[in-house]
Design a protein around this motif. Structure first.
Motif, PDB file in Angstrom:
ATOM      1  N   SER A 200       0.827  -1.209   0.000  1.00  0.00           N
ATOM      2  CA  SER A 200       0.000   0.000   0.000  1.00  0.00           C
ATOM      3  C   SER A 200       0.861   1.258   0.000  1.00  0.00           C
ATOM      4  N   ILE A 201       0.385   2.242  -0.771  1.00  0.00           N
ATOM      5  CA  ILE A 201       0.966   3.578  -0.784  1.00  0.00           C
ATOM      6  C   ILE A 201      -0.134   4.497  -0.277  1.00  0.00           C
ATOM      7  N   ARG A 202       0.069   5.111   0.860  1.00  0.00           N
ATOM      8  CA  ARG A 202      -1.022   5.807   1.538  1.00  0.00           C
ATOM      9  C   ARG A 202      -1.193   7.245   1.046  1.00  0.00           C
ATOM     10  N   ASP A 203      -2.212   7.912   1.570  1.00  0.00           N
ATOM     11  CA  ASP A 203      -2.597   9.245   1.111  1.00  0.00           C
ATOM     12  C   ASP A 203      -1.408  10.207   1.077  1.00  0.00           C
ATOM     13  N   TYR A 204      -1.301  10.930  -0.041  1.00  0.00           N
ATOM     14  CA  TYR A 204      -0.338  12.023  -0.208  1.00  0.00           C
ATOM     15  C   TYR A 204       1.108  11.598   0.048  1.00  0.00           C
ATOM     16  N   ALA A 205       1.412  10.333  -0.158  1.00  0.00           N
ATOM     17  CA  ALA A 205       2.747   9.805   0.133  1.00  0.00           C
ATOM     18  C   ALA A 205       3.843  10.542  -0.627  1.00  0.00           C
ATOM     19  N   PHE A 206       3.594  10.895  -1.906  1.00  0.00           N
ATOM     20  CA  PHE A 206       4.606  11.554  -2.727  1.00  0.00           C
ATOM     21  C   PHE A 206       4.117  12.909  -3.258  1.00  0.00           C
ATOM     22  N   THR A 207       3.126  13.499  -2.638  1.00  0.00           N
ATOM     23  CA  THR A 207       2.590  14.752  -3.156  1.00  0.00           C
ATOM     24  C   THR A 207       3.667  15.836  -3.239  1.00  0.00           C
ATOM     25  N   GLU A 208       3.669  16.556  -4.346  1.00  0.00           N
ATOM     26  CA  GLU A 208       4.586  17.670  -4.612  1.00  0.00           C
ATOM     27  C   GLU A 208       6.059  17.269  -4.603  1.00  0.00           C
ATOM     28  N   CYS A 209       6.354  16.037  -5.016  1.00  0.00           N
ATOM     29  CA  CYS A 209       7.743  15.643  -5.267  1.00  0.00           C
ATOM     30  C   CYS A 209       8.067  16.066  -6.696  1.00  0.00           C
ATOM     31  N   SER A 210       8.384  17.328  -6.876  1.00  0.00           N
ATOM     32  CA  SER A 210       8.493  17.908  -8.213  1.00  0.00           C
ATOM     33  C   SER A 210       9.698  17.398  -8.992  1.00  0.00           C
ATOM     34  N   GLY A 211      10.694  16.804  -8.323  1.00  0.00           N
ATOM     35  CA  GLY A 211      11.863  16.277  -9.016  1.00  0.00           C
ATOM     36  C   GLY A 211      11.682  14.862  -9.533  1.00  0.00           C
ATOM     37  N   LEU A 212      10.588  14.210  -9.136  1.00  0.00           N
ATOM     38  CA  LEU A 212      10.325  12.827  -9.541  1.00  0.00           C
ATOM     39  C   LEU A 212       9.844  12.807 -10.987  1.00  0.00           C
ATOM     40  N   THR A 213      10.555  12.074 -11.863  1.00  0.00           N
ATOM     41  CA  THR A 213      10.210  12.084 -13.289  1.00  0.00           C
ATOM     42  C   THR A 213       9.495  10.828 -13.746  1.00  0.00           C
ATOM     43  N   SER A 214       9.722   9.713 -13.088  1.00  0.00           N
ATOM     44  CA  SER A 214       9.022   8.478 -13.459  1.00  0.00           C
ATOM     45  C   SER A 214       8.882   7.585 -12.242  1.00  0.00           C
ATOM     46  N   ILE A 215       7.887   6.735 -12.275  1.00  0.00           N
ATOM     47  CA  ILE A 215       7.636   5.834 -11.154  1.00  0.00           C
ATOM     48  C   ILE A 215       7.047   4.536 -11.679  1.00  0.00           C
ATOM     49  N   THR A 216       7.592   3.426 -11.213  1.00  0.00           N
ATOM     50  CA  THR A 216       7.037   2.110 -11.528  1.00  0.00           C
ATOM     51  C   THR A 216       6.464   1.534 -10.242  1.00  0.00           C
ATOM     52  N   ILE A 217       5.179   1.244 -10.269  1.00  0.00           N
ATOM     53  CA  ILE A 217       4.499   0.709  -9.093  1.00  0.00           C
ATOM     54  C   ILE A 217       4.364  -0.799  -9.280  1.00  0.00           C
ATOM     55  N   PRO A 218       4.947  -1.600  -8.404  1.00  0.00           N
ATOM     56  CA  PRO A 218       4.924  -3.056  -8.612  1.00  0.00           C
ATOM     57  C   PRO A 218       3.542  -3.662  -8.413  1.00  0.00           C
ATOM     58  N   ASN A 219       3.381  -4.885  -8.923  1.00  0.00           N
ATOM     59  CA  ASN A 219       2.087  -5.562  -8.837  1.00  0.00           C
ATOM     60  C   ASN A 219       1.724  -5.982  -7.421  1.00  0.00           C
ATOM     61  N   SER A 220       2.665  -5.865  -6.496  1.00  0.00           N
ATOM     62  CA  SER A 220       2.344  -6.178  -5.100  1.00  0.00           C
ATOM     63  C   SER A 220       1.439  -5.125  -4.478  1.00  0.00           C
ATOM     64  N   VAL A 221       1.442  -3.907  -5.046  1.00  0.00           N
ATOM     65  CA  VAL A 221       0.654  -2.799  -4.488  1.00  0.00           C
ATOM     66  C   VAL A 221      -0.814  -2.966  -4.835  1.00  0.00           C
TER      67      VAL A 221
END
Length: 435
Positions: A200-221
């Motif tokens: 689980s990735i909970r509420d607002y976990a990465f909000t406003e991470c402006s330097g983040l360019t890509s994200i891969t969310i695994p199938n476990s989530v």
């Protein structure tokens, strides 16, 4: 402008609490305290009405003496150092047991933090907005928190939940949850690997991470919380796993550099404002299991040229595609159209009339359903409704096992003896006993 806005909002929030909440009892060596005369304890706080009370290097003592009495310093209060952008270092003594909510909120000059083994409580967003943090360490011997595997993060030991991270954090392989606001406002975070242990990735976990360019969310989530990646305005690509059954509200709101999104067939609902103002989005693929598209879900996706709505959809919310000014075609697979309000495809731009999309965009519908659409509220506003023989009612394939979990939620490479939790390819979950 952003920093001024944040400081203004912080001051307003403080004022809303009431004037008595800001009155400190004493000041000793440049640090402000509230005193508890019954327990003879002191709590670090801020100066009256001052959202920037501290700067430079600060060392909190284990005890203070005031008016001839000695008080043990046991806590850092809510918002005690909030907005102190000039604070460069802080030393917390072993007498402190609790750190309040937003205690170091937006201390953008802070580069490292060490949590002593005495601390047993850390409030929400305690270090949110500390964009310069490079090191987060929990001293060994702490019974509640840890920084296992030199992860540069704070983990709640009992739950394996990563509570707070920084731009140099590495998520350990045994973490199962990324907590509420764990990386919020972490502008220096440019990449992160989410291990397969995370469910689980909970509420607002990465909000406003402006330097983040890509994200891969695994199938476990299996769950991503409200606003988890909102306003990550550097994000250009994201992989949504087929283990999700819903896209929660505001998950990717304001991610205006995203160019394409594929929503897998496991997803049954798209929440309100999920892709609000994703103005760079040129294509979306909506999975064949989606039944509802929430209010404002794609509002302001001004680069979107076409959209295909699967035949599973029964609800399209208020202003779902509002201000999608570049739409040239809308393809609706539903043989029996659902009701929509006229606001769904409206335009609210000064250089275009409100009904621009309805007058210029072609609506493609299943052959034989043209008259139904011409007589259904909302859809009948389209002046160009055409049949297309390329639309066929999709037949659902038989569901097959997709992901296996043990009874306690651990992902398994294959089903094993005993009770298994199996997520099927159609997004459903089954309990299966293997002998």
């Amino acid at each position: 402008m952003k920093q001024l806005y944040l400081k203004t909002m912080l001051l307003l929030m403080m004022c809303m609490v009431g004037t008595t909440a800001f009155a400190y009892d004493c000041e000793v060596d440049g640090i402000y305290y509230n005193l508890n005369n019954e327990k003879m304890t002191a709590e670090v706080t801020y100066k009256d009405y001052d959202y920037n009370s501290y700067s430079g290097n600060k060392t909190i003592p284990e005890s203070i003496t005031y008016s001839g009495q000695t008080y043990s310093v046991t806590s850092i209060g809510e918002r005690a150092f909030s907005g102190c952008s000039g604070l460069t270092s802080i030393t917390i003594p072993n007498s402190v047991t609790s750190i309040g909510e937003r205690a170091f909120w937006y201390c953008s000059g802070l580069t490292s933090i060490t949590i002593p083994n005495s601390v047993t409580s850390i409030g929400k967003s305690a270090f949110a907005g500390c964009s310069s943090l490079e090191s987060m360490i929990v001293e060994s011997g702490n019974t509640v928190y840890d920084s296992r595997d030199n992860c540069n993060a704070i983990i709640k030991t009992a739950d394996n939940e990563l509570l707070l991270g920084c731009k140099n954090s590495i998520i350990p392989n045994n973490v199962t949850s990324i907590g509420i606001g764990a990386f919020s406002y972490c502008e220096g975070l440019t990449s992160v690997t989410i291990p397969n242990s995370v469910t689980s990735i909970r509420d607002y976990a990465f909000t406003e991470c402006s330097g983040l360019t890509s994200i891969t969310i695994p199938n476990s989530v299996t769950s991503i919380g409200i606003g988890a990646f909102s306003y990550c305005d550097g994000l250009t690509s994201v992989t949504i796993p087929n283990s999700l059954t819903s896209i929660e509200p505001r998950v990717f709101k304001g991610c205006y550099r995203l160019t394409s999104i594929t929503i897998p067939d496991s997803v049954t609902s798209i929440g309100m404002e999920a892709f609000f103002n994703c103005s760079g989005l040129t294509s979306i693929t909506i999975g064949n299991s989606v039944t509802s598209i929430g209010d404002d879900a794609f509002l302001g996706c001004s680069s979107l040229t076409s959209v295909t709505i699967p035949n599973s959809v029964t609800i399209i919310g208020y202003q779902a595609f509002f201000n999608c000014r570049s739409l040239k075609s809308v393809t609706a697979h539903m043989e029996n159209p659902c009701y929509i309000s006229e606001s769904v495809f409206l335009i609210n731009k000064g250089d275009l009339p409100p009904y621009y999309i309805y007058t210029t965009t072609t609506l493609y519908v299943p052959e034989g359903s043209e008259e139904l659409y011409r007589n259904t509220n909302g859809w009948k506003l389209f002046q160009k409704i055409e049949k297309t023989t390329s639309i066929t009612t999709a037949k659902r394939e038989a569901a097959t096992p997709a992901v296996n979990y043990s009874f306690n939620g651990q992902q398994l490479p294959a089903a094993r003896r005993g009770l298994n939790i199996i997520r099927m390819s159609d997004g459903t979950v089954r309990k299966v006993m293997v002998k």
